[in-house]
Design a protein around this motif. Structure first.
Motif, PDB file in Angstrom:
ATOM      1  N   LEU A  64      26.842 -52.324   6.577  1.00 50.44           N
ATOM      2  CA  LEU A  64      27.502 -51.785   5.381  1.00 50.44           C
ATOM      3  C   LEU A  64      27.697 -50.269   5.453  1.00 50.44           C
ATOM      4  O   LEU A  64      28.174 -49.662   4.504  1.00 50.44           O
ATOM      5  CB  LEU A  64      26.688 -52.139   4.129  1.00 50.44           C
ATOM      6  N   LYS A  65      27.290 -49.655   6.590  1.00 54.33           N
ATOM      7  CA  LYS A  65      27.396 -48.207   6.784  1.00 54.33           C
ATOM      8  C   LYS A  65      26.646 -47.432   5.701  1.00 54.33           C
ATOM      9  O   LYS A  65      27.128 -46.452   5.145  1.00 54.33           O
ATOM     10  CB  LYS A  65      28.859 -47.771   6.864  1.00 54.33           C
ATOM     11  N   LYS A  66      25.425 -47.904   5.389  1.00 51.76           N
ATOM     12  CA  LYS A  66      24.562 -47.251   4.409  1.00 51.76           C
ATOM     13  C   LYS A  66      23.435 -46.525   5.137  1.00 51.76           C
ATOM     14  O   LYS A  66      23.175 -46.762   6.310  1.00 51.76           O
ATOM     15  CB  LYS A  66      23.966 -48.284   3.456  1.00 51.76           C
ATOM     16  N   THR A  67      22.750 -45.655   4.406  1.00 54.15           N
ATOM     17  CA  THR A  67      21.609 -44.926   4.950  1.00 54.15           C
ATOM     18  C   THR A  67      20.500 -45.900   5.315  1.00 54.15           C
ATOM     19  O   THR A  67      20.231 -46.849   4.568  1.00 54.15           O
ATOM     20  CB  THR A  67      21.078 -43.921   3.900  1.00 54.15           C
ATOM     21  N   LEU A  68      19.837 -45.643   6.437  1.00 55.03           N
ATOM     22  CA  LEU A  68      18.743 -46.500   6.872  1.00 55.03           C
ATOM     23  C   LEU A  68      17.437 -46.055   6.230  1.00 55.03           C
ATOM     24  O   LEU A  68      17.228 -44.870   5.977  1.00 55.03           O
ATOM     25  CB  LEU A  68      18.611 -46.473   8.395  1.00 55.03           C
ATOM     26  N   PHE A  69      16.553 -47.028   5.956  1.00 53.81           N
ATOM     27  CA  PHE A  69      15.230 -46.736   5.411  1.00 53.81           C
ATOM     28  C   PHE A  69      14.316 -46.227   6.509  1.00 53.81           C
ATOM     29  O   PHE A  69      14.411 -46.649   7.656  1.00 53.81           O
ATOM     30  CB  PHE A  69      14.584 -48.015   4.847  1.00 53.81           C
ATOM     31  N   ASP A  70      13.394 -45.352   6.128  1.00 55.66           N
ATOM     32  CA  ASP A  70      12.274 -45.017   6.995  1.00 55.66           C
ATOM     33  C   ASP A  70      11.221 -46.078   6.708  1.00 55.66           C
ATOM     34  O   ASP A  70      10.585 -46.072   5.654  1.00 55.66           O
ATOM     35  CB  ASP A  70      11.754 -43.620   6.648  1.00 55.66           C
ATOM     36  N   CYS A  71      11.060 -47.023   7.623  1.00 54.35           N
ATOM     37  CA  CYS A  71      10.186 -48.174   7.366  1.00 54.35           C
ATOM     38  C   CYS A  71       8.727 -47.792   7.165  1.00 54.35           C
ATOM     39  O   CYS A  71       7.977 -48.557   6.562  1.00 54.35           O
ATOM     40  CB  CYS A  71      10.329 -49.199   8.484  1.00 54.35           C
ATOM     41  N   SER A  72       8.308 -46.618   7.636  1.00 57.14           N
ATOM     42  CA  SER A  72       6.917 -46.217   7.416  1.00 57.14           C
ATOM     43  C   SER A  72       6.649 -45.918   5.942  1.00 57.14           C
ATOM     44  O   SER A  72       5.504 -45.873   5.518  1.00 57.14           O
ATOM     45  CB  SER A  72       6.554 -45.009   8.277  1.00 57.14           C
ATOM     46  N   ASN A  73       7.710 -45.713   5.144  1.00 62.10           N
ATOM     47  CA  ASN A  73       7.543 -45.423   3.709  1.00 62.10           C
ATOM     48  C   ASN A  73       7.951 -46.599   2.821  1.00 62.10           C
ATOM     49  O   ASN A  73       8.066 -46.442   1.609  1.00 62.10           O
ATOM     50  CB  ASN A  73       8.379 -44.199   3.317  1.00 62.10           C
ATOM     51  N   ILE A  74       8.152 -47.765   3.397  1.00 58.93           N
ATOM     52  CA  ILE A  74       8.647 -48.896   2.608  1.00 58.93           C
ATOM     53  C   ILE A  74       7.649 -49.304   1.518  1.00 58.93           C
ATOM     54  O   ILE A  74       8.033 -49.709   0.437  1.00 58.93           O
ATOM     55  CB  ILE A  74       9.012 -50.105   3.510  1.00 58.93           C
ATOM     56  N   GLY A  75       6.341 -49.139   1.810  1.00 55.70           N
ATOM     57  CA  GLY A  75       5.322 -49.478   0.815  1.00 55.70           C
ATOM     58  C   GLY A  75       5.372 -48.582  -0.412  1.00 55.70           C
ATOM     59  O   GLY A  75       5.031 -49.009  -1.505  1.00 55.70           O
ATOM     60  N   ASP A  76       5.805 -47.332  -0.232  1.00 57.95           N
ATOM     61  CA  ASP A  76       5.939 -46.411  -1.373  1.00 57.95           C
ATOM     62  C   ASP A  76       7.212 -46.707  -2.155  1.00 57.95           C
ATOM     63  O   ASP A  76       7.243 -46.630  -3.377  1.00 57.95           O
ATOM     64  CB  ASP A  76       5.978 -44.959  -0.892  1.00 57.95           C
TER      65      ASP A  76
END
Length: 203
Positions: free
Chosen positions: A151-163
């Protein structure tokens, strides 16, 4: 004449009462309805889900309304990531099998048909990781990022997914369980992921 009118009224009332009693008694003979033990026993079946059901063709049509599609996506991702954050640290085999089945059924029944078909293809490429809560959360973040790439969206930083997707675990005390080691709340360790957790293949 008044006697004949009274008699007619009494007959109408008697017939109405007879019909009402007959109606009520007819249902009484059919059991107590959907809450009755007979109904429950007759309709309780063991659930056996085979791969044909889990990985069958998505059922929904294309969702044309872009606003509705976006709202559905945001709500679904919140549910999806929160579920991973609440998954047990050390799940039983049944827990892992249930989550794996849920993920496949989620993909099949998702109300946006083209989204569902895309997600099913992702599941073929990146099978659900359900060995622990951390691997499930890391897997879900990785798959979400795969959707975001498309979808050409910003990627998550998976290390912060819990927050980002707070499971609310700190507000959910379990009776009889005390605090464990540092950072642990009622036996529930905080979700933290590192780069090594981002495995994307296997169970």
């Amino acid at each position: 004449m008044p006697r004949r009118q009274n008699f007619t009224v009494l007959m109408i009332m008697a017939i109405s009462a007879f019909l009402a009693i007959t109606f009520v008694l007819s249902f009484r003979h059919q059991g107590e309805g959907i809450g009755s033990a007979e109904f429950v026993a007759a309709n309780q079946q063991a659930v056996h889900i085979d791969d044909g059901i889990l990985k069958g063709t998505a059922t929904a049509a294309k969702l044309e309304n872009a606003t509705l599609k976006a709202e559905l996506g945001h709500a679904s991702w919140k549910l999806f990531h929160t579920m991973m954050a609440k998954f047990p640290d050390k799940p039983t085999e049944d827990d892992s099998a249930a989550l794996r089945a849920y993920i496949h059924l989620f993909a099949r029944l998702y109300p946006c048909g083209d989204c569902a078909r895309h997600f099913q293809k992702l599941l073929e490429k990146f099978p659900p990781q359900v060995a622990t809560r951390s691997t499930a959360a890391a897997w879900a973040c990785h798959v979400h990022n795969e959707v975001n790439k498309k979808l050409k969206k910003t990627l998550f930083d998976c290390s912060n997914i819990g927050d980002f997707y707070d499971c609310g675990c700190a507000e959910d005390p379990v009776e009889g369980k005390g605090k464990g080691k540092k950072g642990e709340k009622d036996g529930f360790t905080p979700l933290t992921l590192d780069d090594k957790e981002g495995l994307t293949r296997g169970g």
